[in-house]
Scaffold this active site. Sequence first.
Site, short mmCIF file in Angstrom:
data_model
loop_
_atom_site.label_atom_id
_atom_site.label_comp_id
_atom_site.label_asym_id
_atom_site.label_seq_id
_atom_site.Cartn_x
_atom_site.Cartn_y
_atom_site.Cartn_z
N HIS A 1 0.80 -1.23 0.00
CA HIS A 1 0.00 0.00 0.00
C HIS A 1 0.82 1.27 0.00
CE1 HIS A 1 -4.15 -1.45 0.60
NE2 HIS A 1 -3.58 -2.48 1.19
N LYS B 1 -14.69 8.45 -4.52
CA LYS B 1 -15.97 8.81 -3.88
C LYS B 1 -16.47 10.15 -4.41
CE LYS B 1 -14.09 6.84 0.38
NZ LYS B 1 -13.37 7.24 1.61
N LYS C 1 0.62 14.44 1.10
CA LYS C 1 -0.72 14.74 0.57
C LYS C 1 -0.88 16.25 0.29
CE LYS C 1 -3.07 10.80 2.80
NZ LYS C 1 -3.94 10.12 1.82
N THR D 1 -8.67 6.69 -2.42
CA THR D 1 -10.03 6.21 -2.69
C THR D 1 -11.04 7.35 -2.55
OG1 THR D 1 -10.14 5.41 -0.41
CG2 THR D 1 -9.72 3.77 -2.13
N LYS E 1 -8.81 13.95 4.13
CA LYS E 1 -7.95 12.76 4.13
C LYS E 1 -7.00 12.91 5.31
CE LYS E 1 -6.72 13.94 -0.09
NZ LYS E 1 -6.75 12.69 -0.85
N ARG E 2 -6.26 11.86 5.65
CA ARG E 2 -5.30 12.01 6.73
C ARG E 2 -4.32 13.13 6.41
NH1 ARG E 2 -4.92 8.02 10.77
NH2 ARG E 2 -3.21 9.30 11.56
C1 LIG Z 1 -12.07 7.29 1.92
C2 LIG Z 1 -11.56 7.66 3.25
C3 LIG Z 1 -10.20 7.86 3.45
C4 LIG Z 1 -9.17 7.75 2.33
O1 LIG Z 1 -9.00 9.03 1.78
P1 LIG Z 1 -7.82 9.31 0.73
O2 LIG Z 1 -8.11 10.71 0.29
O3 LIG Z 1 -7.96 8.34 -0.37
O4 LIG Z 1 -6.55 9.21 1.48
C5 LIG Z 1 -9.76 8.21 4.71
N1 LIG Z 1 -10.62 8.36 5.73
C6 LIG Z 1 -11.94 8.20 5.57
C7 LIG Z 1 -12.84 8.39 6.74
C8 LIG Z 1 -12.46 7.83 4.33
O5 LIG Z 1 -13.78 7.64 4.19
#
Ligand SMILES: *Cc1c(COP(=O)(O)O)cnc(C)c1O
Length: 797
Positions: free
Chosen positions: A350, A648, A542, A644, A536-537
């Site tokens: 990952h 979304k 990022k 991911t 995101k985190r």
């Molecule tokens: C989808 C999701 C992530 C992943 O986000 P990325 O932008 O792809 O890093 C992290 N936390 C939550 C709560 C999510 O739903």
Amino acid sequence: MEQLTKEQFIKAFKAQLHTDYLVDNSEATAEEHFRTLGKLIKQYVMSDWLRQRDEIIKEQKKTAYYFSIEFLPGKMLQTNLLNLGIYDLVAEALAEINVDLNILVEAERDMALGNGGLGRLASCFMDSLPTIGAPGFGNGIRYKYGLFKQRIVNGYQIELPDAWLPSEGSVWETKKPHSAVDVKIYGSVYLTPQEDGVLKPVYENVKTLHAVPYDVIQIGFNNGVVNNLRLWDVELPEKYELDYQTLADRRRVEDITSFLYPDDSSRDGQAMRLIQEYFMVSAGLQTIVSSYAKMQLPMEKIHEKVAVHINDTHPAMAVPELMRILMDDYGVDWDDAWATTTQVMSYTNHTVLSEALEKWDAGLFKEIVPRIHQIVGEIDRKFVKEWAGKVDTGIIERTRIVQNNQIHMANLAIIGGHSVNGVAKLHTELLIEDVLKEFYILFPEKFNNKTNGIAQRRWSQIANPGMSALLDDLIGKDWRSNIHELSKLEEQLTNSDVQSSFYQVKQANKQKLADYVKKTLDIALPVDAIFDVQVKRLHAYKRQLLNVMHIIKLYQDLKANPELDMTPRVFIFGAKAAPGYHFAKSVIKVINELANLINYDTSLNDKLKVVFLENYNVSLAELIVPAADVSEQISTAGKEASGTSNMKFMMNGALTLATLDGANIEIKDAVGEDNIVIFGMDKDAVYAHYDKHDYNSRAIYESDQTIKRVVDAFIDGTIPNTHYEGHEIWDALVSYNDEYFLLEDFTDYAEKQAYISELYQDKHKWQAKVIKNIANSGRFSSDDTVEGYAKEIWGIL
Ligand SMILES: *Cc1c(COP(=O)(O)O)cnc(C)c1O
């Protein structure tokens, strides 16, 4: 499953409330209503659940077990109702007795047994596996405390324990004490020959842990399939209670399943974490092997009925643990055990961040799991011997498992399995060309790509009911079971009625988010503004900071020229920082102070707003994602394995503003260059800097007046109360040569942002792109992703 009627449901619901809580419907709390409904759902699927289990044994079906140290399901009530096809029926029945389903939904607590993308992916897979009818089960840990609850106080992140688990347990789980197994750690072990000459391990002074499974139902969509997520909890074994005499001893044991380690990108070196990993792996595998044993098939052929997936390296001890069980418990010899183990195991990588590649000190490893340490040593020796003379010794030295007294978990997972996959095309390429290139020389046949996906039911039907109803009108309801039907929208991209319907849905979702922001932060958001979202985190790669730099630029432009004709923008952030990640926490502080500065400056005429929403989690994502106009996916090219949230957002009609990184590239391929906004260096440009060592952020800073002005805002007092954090950031960008190339990418980023502002003014053009994105989002369904795993890696379909 029997067809349920409203009357039956109401009767059962009231009766259950009486039995469990001795209350009438009208007196019950939302929590009691929620638990009662959850219990009924579980009873409702019980026969399907048992049938599924019996079928697997009777028909000797090959089954996949997905081992992951994280799962991030969020709430399950709506998903379960939807997947069972009783959502509307239950909502209506409850309404008849004056119970609002939405209040029950609110009463459920997020199950946050994961940090972010990794855990969320595992949960999307748990939704998709039963949906495609695949026998695939999860295996993880039942943490008592999930990822910390984030509060923002004076702009700083404060971490509070997330006690998600009610004392009476989760309503979705079933405790299975009769399936408990013992797991041994510590002590010492030596091998002694039996009468037949076979070496058997003798353990001394071990600590025995009692692993008790809790099975959580995983319901397939409208197909009567119910799979299982098995979460392990630890208990003190009564038989060995003399080993744990003091309260402190006991507490140490309980702590094994207390906390999720809140660090999703680099390790924090806790021995406890190693114990967690072994605990989960050993308990899971012992159970799997003993249920295989019931089929009375030869142990050397276990790979014909069992696939074990190692999701990231944390469960990599599955390799030596299966070897141990086969050899020590079932008397299989090394060669046969190895042949079958490597066919059972598969691994997903990952990350390309080298600091996140998991390694353990061999001394600690030996202390905690001595027998596993022996087996790993033997795997390593045999690996070296096998390749000696066949390839360059340097390659062997760099791919072996034990190096410089450290155990390399990725190496163990790769050597011990038959498949290694990356999670997006670019990521897999990078594994092959760079991060794992020497493994690729040894085992080219093991490498494959499986681009991540999302459980579209949660991220469209549940999160965005407005859009879902519109889709039903436009293309019929089939898209709800076959997401590829969304492509029918292609015919309607330029239909202005359709465009305006999508626009209205978006505005309503923005209003809903604005209401939440008003309620929680008391900030009024103009919904005619572009909602520009990065959730995101928080991590340097990022590049939330690049987003911040652009906001500072807009602020400076507006201050210099208050009459500036600018499309209003609302910048929305949500992000947790690992508690020990200093820089990330400084970025959070700066975002919050910048928000304070901007939101209360009336001279900006509401053209700019910034909000940081605390405690980003799955439920919050379900509120934010459908309200986004712009999806910020701006990582340094080559660093984000897949992402991911990009998927979304796309499915919910946001335009992606992105670097050519991770799955952004595949989004671009899906919608075409005109329907995504790409900026910045690509992976080759980034790597060229690495190769030539020619990046010089100070030179950019000194030569570009705009950039200098923006970067200096961190230290010149523009942003109040950030003296310390501002200097830290300035230093990272200028003095320490800007590791993630923000300064080089800034100009293009700001230009593309200006293009977005302009584009948004042309509603027809904008909406056509929005619809184009939705129409092509079906390919990111995790149903398809797991089908790829099931067919090509696990062989279960
Ligand atoms: C989808 C999701 C992530 C992943 O986000 P990325 O932008 O792809 O890093 C992290 N936390 C939550 C709560 C999510 O739903």
